[in-house]
Scaffold this active site. Sequence first.
Site, short mmCIF file in Angstrom:
data_model
loop_
_atom_site.label_atom_id
_atom_site.label_comp_id
_atom_site.label_asym_id
_atom_site.label_seq_id
_atom_site.Cartn_x
_atom_site.Cartn_y
_atom_site.Cartn_z
N THR A 179 0.64 -1.71 0.07
CA THR A 179 -0.33 0.10 -0.28
C THR A 179 1.02 1.04 -0.17
O THR A 179 1.98 0.94 0.39
CB THR A 179 -1.01 0.10 1.40
OG1 THR A 179 -0.52 0.46 2.04
CG2 THR A 179 -1.89 -0.90 1.07
N ASP A 180 -0.19 2.75 -1.06
CA ASP A 180 1.16 3.89 -0.17
C ASP A 180 0.12 4.76 0.69
O ASP A 180 -0.11 3.70 2.06
CB ASP A 180 0.33 4.92 -1.07
CG ASP A 180 -0.62 4.90 -1.45
OD1 ASP A 180 -2.03 4.66 -0.94
OD2 ASP A 180 -1.77 4.95 -2.00
N GLN A 181 0.88 5.54 1.20
CA GLN A 181 0.85 6.55 2.68
C GLN A 181 -0.52 6.22 3.26
O GLN A 181 -0.94 6.45 4.02
CB GLN A 181 1.19 7.71 2.41
CG GLN A 181 1.69 8.08 3.62
CD GLN A 181 1.93 9.39 3.60
OE1 GLN A 181 2.29 9.75 2.35
NE2 GLN A 181 2.23 10.20 4.87
N GLY B 35 -2.92 3.59 2.65
CA GLY B 35 -3.16 2.88 2.86
C GLY B 35 -4.04 2.06 1.78
O GLY B 35 -4.99 0.81 1.98
N ILE B 36 -3.61 2.16 0.25
CA ILE B 36 -4.61 2.17 -0.76
C ILE B 36 -3.33 1.36 -1.72
O ILE B 36 -2.25 1.76 -1.75
CB ILE B 36 -5.31 3.11 -1.84
CG1 ILE B 36 -5.79 3.66 -0.68
CG2 ILE B 36 -5.95 2.61 -2.83
CD1 ILE B 36 -6.11 5.33 -1.14
#
Length: 158
Positions: A19-21, A23-24
């Site tokens: 995930t990215d920052q 949360g995706i």
Amino acid sequence: MNQKKEWEPYEHKVQYYETDQMGIVHHSNYIRWFEEARTDYMEKMGMGYDQMEARGILSPVLSVEADYLQMVRFGETVTVETFIKEYNGIRLTVGYEVIDQKHQRTCCRGTTKHCFLDREGKFLSLKQACLECHQMFVQGLEDHQDTENHRDMEDRKE
């Protein structure tokens, strides 16, 4: 025609590193999930990559397409429905549908296209090089076509 085989789709729980920052899930991970699901599907069909390669058959990815429809987040579990979309003995297209288990929504659809090569990089016809592999992909294609035809008939009833 052989009896249609049904397997449980590949299941994946989203890991933090995917995930990215926010949360995706980062888009590149769907391509990895496609490969994991394709490997799982082929093993369930009866001929994994390890067995194909032991017979001198390689199957590189020629192209990948992915349509991102819904976000997937850390901690969610998805299933990746995998199917043979096209097959002609020389080229193979595998289709994928990534489904959020909790909400049963399609999050991503995609395809990978493949060919078949020998160890020297020369193109192969699976019908000639490995009849068992060829029949496996033909059966997978027929199974998918049967499923699509059944869905079409159900849609017409509604």
